[in-house]
Scaffold this motif. Structure first.
Motif, PDB file in Angstrom:
ATOM      1  N   GLY A   1      39.006  56.367  43.713  1.00 10.24           N
ATOM      2  CA  GLY A   1      40.026  56.550  44.566  1.00 10.24           C
ATOM      3  C   GLY A   1      41.665  56.294  44.270  1.00 10.24           C
ATOM      4  N   PHE A   2      41.542  55.673  42.978  1.00 14.14           N
ATOM      5  CA  PHE A   2      42.841  55.736  42.083  1.00 14.14           C
ATOM      6  C   PHE A   2      42.602  55.405  40.738  1.00 14.14           C
ATOM      7  CE2 PHE A   2      41.154  51.483  43.305  1.00 14.14           C
ATOM      8  CZ  PHE A   2      41.110  50.727  42.289  1.00 14.14           C
ATOM      9  N   ILE A   3      43.514  55.659  39.606  1.00 12.28           N
ATOM     10  CA  ILE A   3      43.334  55.701  38.381  1.00 12.28           C
ATOM     11  C   ILE A   3      44.043  54.159  38.097  1.00 12.28           C
ATOM     12  CG2 ILE A   3      44.410  56.505  36.299  1.00 12.28           C
ATOM     13  CD1 ILE A   3      44.391  59.264  37.380  1.00 12.28           C
ATOM     14  N   HIS A   4      43.238  53.518  37.265  1.00 16.66           N
ATOM     15  CA  HIS A   4      43.495  52.054  36.573  1.00 16.66           C
ATOM     16  C   HIS A   4      44.654  52.237  35.740  1.00 16.66           C
ATOM     17  CE1 HIS A   4      40.036  49.740  38.269  1.00 16.66           C
ATOM     18  NE2 HIS A   4      39.644  50.868  38.313  1.00 16.66           N
ATOM     19  N   CYS A   5      45.671  51.377  36.049  1.00 18.43           N
ATOM     20  CA  CYS A   5      46.852  51.077  34.949  1.00 18.43           C
ATOM     21  C   CYS A   5      47.275  49.613  34.861  1.00 18.43           C
ATOM     22  CB  CYS A   5      47.969  52.041  35.626  1.00 18.43           C
ATOM     23  SG  CYS A   5      47.945  53.695  35.743  1.00 18.43           S
ATOM     24  N   SER A   6      48.029  49.501  33.773  1.00 19.79           N
ATOM     25  CA  SER A   6      48.435  48.070  33.675  1.00 19.79           C
ATOM     26  C   SER A   6      49.914  48.114  33.065  1.00 19.79           C
ATOM     27  CB  SER A   6      47.435  47.532  32.578  1.00 19.79           C
ATOM     28  OG  SER A   6      47.275  48.291  31.475  1.00 19.79           O
ATOM     29  N   THR A   7      50.226  46.884  33.183  1.00 19.81           N
ATOM     30  CA  THR A   7      51.594  46.400  32.704  1.00 19.81           C
ATOM     31  C   THR A   7      51.511  46.190  30.989  1.00 19.81           C
ATOM     32  OG1 THR A   7      51.426  44.113  32.763  1.00 19.81           O
ATOM     33  CG2 THR A   7      52.370  45.463  34.561  1.00 19.81           C
ATOM     34  N   ALA A   8      52.367  46.074  30.366  1.00 23.19           N
ATOM     35  CA  ALA A   8      52.266  45.771  28.905  1.00 23.19           C
ATOM     36  C   ALA A   8      51.684  44.468  28.775  1.00 23.19           C
ATOM     37  CB  ALA A   8      53.870  45.644  28.188  1.00 23.19           C
ATOM     38  N   THR A   9      51.694  43.492  29.550  1.00 21.40           N
ATOM     39  CA  THR A   9      50.916  42.430  29.448  1.00 21.40           C
ATOM     40  C   THR A   9      49.637  42.275  29.886  1.00 21.40           C
ATOM     41  OG1 THR A   9      53.139  40.927  29.960  1.00 21.40           O
ATOM     42  CG2 THR A   9      51.118  39.956  30.221  1.00 21.40           C
ATOM     43  N   GLN A  10      49.274  43.162  30.711  1.00 23.78           N
ATOM     44  CA  GLN A  10      47.969  43.363  31.079  1.00 23.78           C
ATOM     45  C   GLN A  10      47.228  44.421  30.108  1.00 23.78           C
ATOM     46  OE1 GLN A  10      48.994  44.889  34.839  1.00 23.78           O
ATOM     47  NE2 GLN A  10      48.736  42.938  35.869  1.00 23.78           N
ATOM     48  N   ALA A  11      47.745  45.341  29.479  1.00 21.34           N
ATOM     49  CA  ALA A  11      47.009  46.268  28.720  1.00 21.34           C
ATOM     50  C   ALA A  11      46.018  45.843  27.497  1.00 21.34           C
ATOM     51  CB  ALA A  11      47.945  47.252  28.190  1.00 21.34           C
ATOM     52  N   GLY A  12      46.630  44.639  27.081  1.00 18.49           N
ATOM     53  CA  GLY A  12      45.756  44.124  25.813  1.00 18.49           C
ATOM     54  C   GLY A  12      44.454  43.487  26.267  1.00 18.49           C
ATOM     55  N   PRO A  13      44.375  42.628  27.321  1.00 18.12           N
ATOM     56  CA  PRO A  13      43.142  42.223  27.862  1.00 18.12           C
ATOM     57  C   PRO A  13      42.196  43.345  28.232  1.00 18.12           C
ATOM     58  CG  PRO A  13      44.889  40.629  28.451  1.00 18.12           C
ATOM     59  CD  PRO A  13      45.587  42.053  27.960  1.00 18.12           C
ATOM     60  N   VAL A  14      43.016  44.388  28.832  1.00 22.25           N
ATOM     61  CA  VAL A  14      42.141  45.625  29.233  1.00 22.25           C
ATOM     62  C   VAL A  14      41.270  46.122  28.023  1.00 22.25           C
ATOM     63  CG1 VAL A  14      42.199  48.012  30.242  1.00 22.25           C
ATOM     64  CG2 VAL A  14      43.567  45.801  31.369  1.00 22.25           C
ATOM     65  N   LEU A  15      42.154  46.283  27.021  1.00 22.95           N
ATOM     66  CA  LEU A  15      41.586  46.980  25.757  1.00 22.95           C
ATOM     67  C   LEU A  15      40.488  46.120  25.295  1.00 22.95           C
ATOM     68  CD1 LEU A  15      44.781  48.415  23.833  1.00 22.95           C
ATOM     69  CD2 LEU A  15      42.864  49.669  24.364  1.00 22.95           C
ATOM     70  N   ARG A  16      40.709  44.678  25.060  1.00 22.60           N
ATOM     71  CA  ARG A  16      39.650  43.888  24.625  1.00 22.60           C
ATOM     72  C   ARG A  16      38.437  43.600  25.367  1.00 22.60           C
ATOM     73  NH1 ARG A  16      44.578  41.706  23.356  1.00 22.60           N
ATOM     74  NH2 ARG A  16      44.207  39.913  25.093  1.00 22.60           N
ATOM     75  N   ASN A  17      38.837  43.998  26.692  1.00 24.44           N
ATOM     76  CA  ASN A  17      37.638  43.515  27.648  1.00 24.44           C
ATOM     77  C   ASN A  17      36.688  44.783  28.031  1.00 24.44           C
ATOM     78  OD1 ASN A  17      38.063  40.870  27.996  1.00 24.44           O
ATOM     79  ND2 ASN A  17      39.458  41.189  29.471  1.00 24.44           N
ATOM     80  N   PHE A  18      37.331  46.241  28.020  1.00 18.58           N
ATOM     81  CA  PHE A  18      36.481  47.120  28.425  1.00 18.58           C
ATOM     82  C   PHE A  18      36.502  48.412  27.306  1.00 18.58           C
ATOM     83  CE2 PHE A  18      38.386  45.404  32.136  1.00 18.58           C
ATOM     84  CZ  PHE A  18      37.232  45.033  32.816  1.00 18.58           C
ATOM     85  N   TYR A  19      37.303  48.094  26.117  1.00 21.93           N
ATOM     86  CA  TYR A  19      37.059  49.390  25.136  1.00 21.93           C
ATOM     87  C   TYR A  19      37.137  48.916  23.783  1.00 21.93           C
ATOM     88  CZ  TYR A  19      39.254  51.992  29.114  1.00 21.93           C
ATOM     89  OH  TYR A  19      39.439  52.616  30.259  1.00 21.93           O
ATOM     90  N   ALA A  20      36.687  47.709  23.683  1.00 21.87           N
ATOM     91  CA  ALA A  20      36.712  47.165  22.274  1.00 21.87           C
ATOM     92  C   ALA A  20      35.474  47.792  21.478  1.00 21.87           C
ATOM     93  CB  ALA A  20      36.472  45.403  22.407  1.00 21.87           C
ATOM     94  N   ASP A  21      34.439  48.180  22.144  1.00 20.06           N
ATOM     95  CA  ASP A  21      33.476  48.769  21.246  1.00 20.06           C
ATOM     96  C   ASP A  21      33.632  50.128  20.801  1.00 20.06           C
ATOM     97  OD1 ASP A  21      33.377  49.399  24.085  1.00 20.06           O
ATOM     98  OD2 ASP A  21      31.305  50.519  23.656  1.00 20.06           O
ATOM     99  N   LEU A  22      34.878  50.666  21.219  1.00 20.97           N
ATOM    100  CA  LEU A  22      35.141  52.032  20.839  1.00 20.97           C
ATOM    101  C   LEU A  22      36.038  52.061  19.499  1.00 20.97           C
ATOM    102  CD1 LEU A  22      35.868  53.793  24.074  1.00 20.97           C
ATOM    103  CD2 LEU A  22      33.703  53.751  22.983  1.00 20.97           C
ATOM    104  N   ASP A  23      36.046  53.073  18.873  1.00 19.37           N
ATOM    105  CA  ASP A  23      37.013  53.410  17.986  1.00 19.37           C
ATOM    106  C   ASP A  23      38.370  53.484  18.304  1.00 19.37           C
ATOM    107  OD1 ASP A  23      38.679  54.015  15.431  1.00 19.37           O
ATOM    108  OD2 ASP A  23      37.352  55.490  14.975  1.00 19.37           O
ATOM    109  N   PRO A  24      39.396  52.436  17.921  1.00 19.51           N
ATOM    110  CA  PRO A  24      40.923  52.513  18.584  1.00 19.51           C
ATOM    111  C   PRO A  24      41.334  54.110  18.321  1.00 19.51           C
ATOM    112  CG  PRO A  24      40.512  50.632  17.385  1.00 19.51           C
ATOM    113  CD  PRO A  24      39.415  51.427  17.264  1.00 19.51           C
TER     114      PRO A  24
END
Length: 141
Positions: free
Chosen positions: A39-62
């Motif tokens: 129902g929406f597209i997830h986004c984040s602030t600059a402060t929130q983006a680091g934890p989002v990367l580490r929590n949901f995308y860390a297993d992917l090649d950056p």
């Protein structure tokens, strides 16, 4: 919370972003979820983006990830408003785009650095130069 101007980030798998850019509409909400499902597209602030990367995308090649820098006002003008929603357990509301991301609202794309298991954002000065919000706008904005 009031909608606010500025810019927010969306973590995209590069291949999905390229396809959306080519067809003129990006509709991936988050990893494995579409706009239609969430129902929406997830986004984040600059402060929130680091934890989002580490929590949901860390297993992917950056190298397979791209940060989309989205202009909040342009999104709204194109029919996809940004709302700041409370998320259980989060310290601050997260920005969510209520509609597709049209390429015209993407003001920059940035590479994700680091390695698999330890993705990294671009330096804070780079995000500041692009006017990426580090916190939600105050209700008076």
């Amino acid at each position: 919370m009031a909608d606010g101007s500025g810019r927010v980030l969306h973590v995209a798998e590069t291949a999905q972003w390229e396809l959306g850019r080519q067809v003129g509409s990006y509709e991936i909400s988050s990893r494995g979820k579409t706009l239609a499902e969430e129902g929406f597209i997830h986004c984040s602030t600059a402060t929130q983006a680091g934890p989002v990367l580490r929590n949901f995308y860390a297993d992917l090649d950056p190298a397979a990830l791209t940060l989309l820098v989205l202009d909040v006002d342009l999104l709204g003008a194109l029919g996809s408003p940004v709302r700041w929603d409370d998320v259980p357990g989060a310290e601050a509301p997260f920005p969510h785009v209520y509609g597709p991301i049209l390429p015209g609202a993407v003001v920059a794309t940035l590479a994700v650095g680091g390695t698999a298991g330890a993705p990294e954002l671009p330096p804070p000065a780079d995000l500041d130069a692009l006017d990426v919000l580090s916190a939600p706008p105050s209700p008076s904005e």
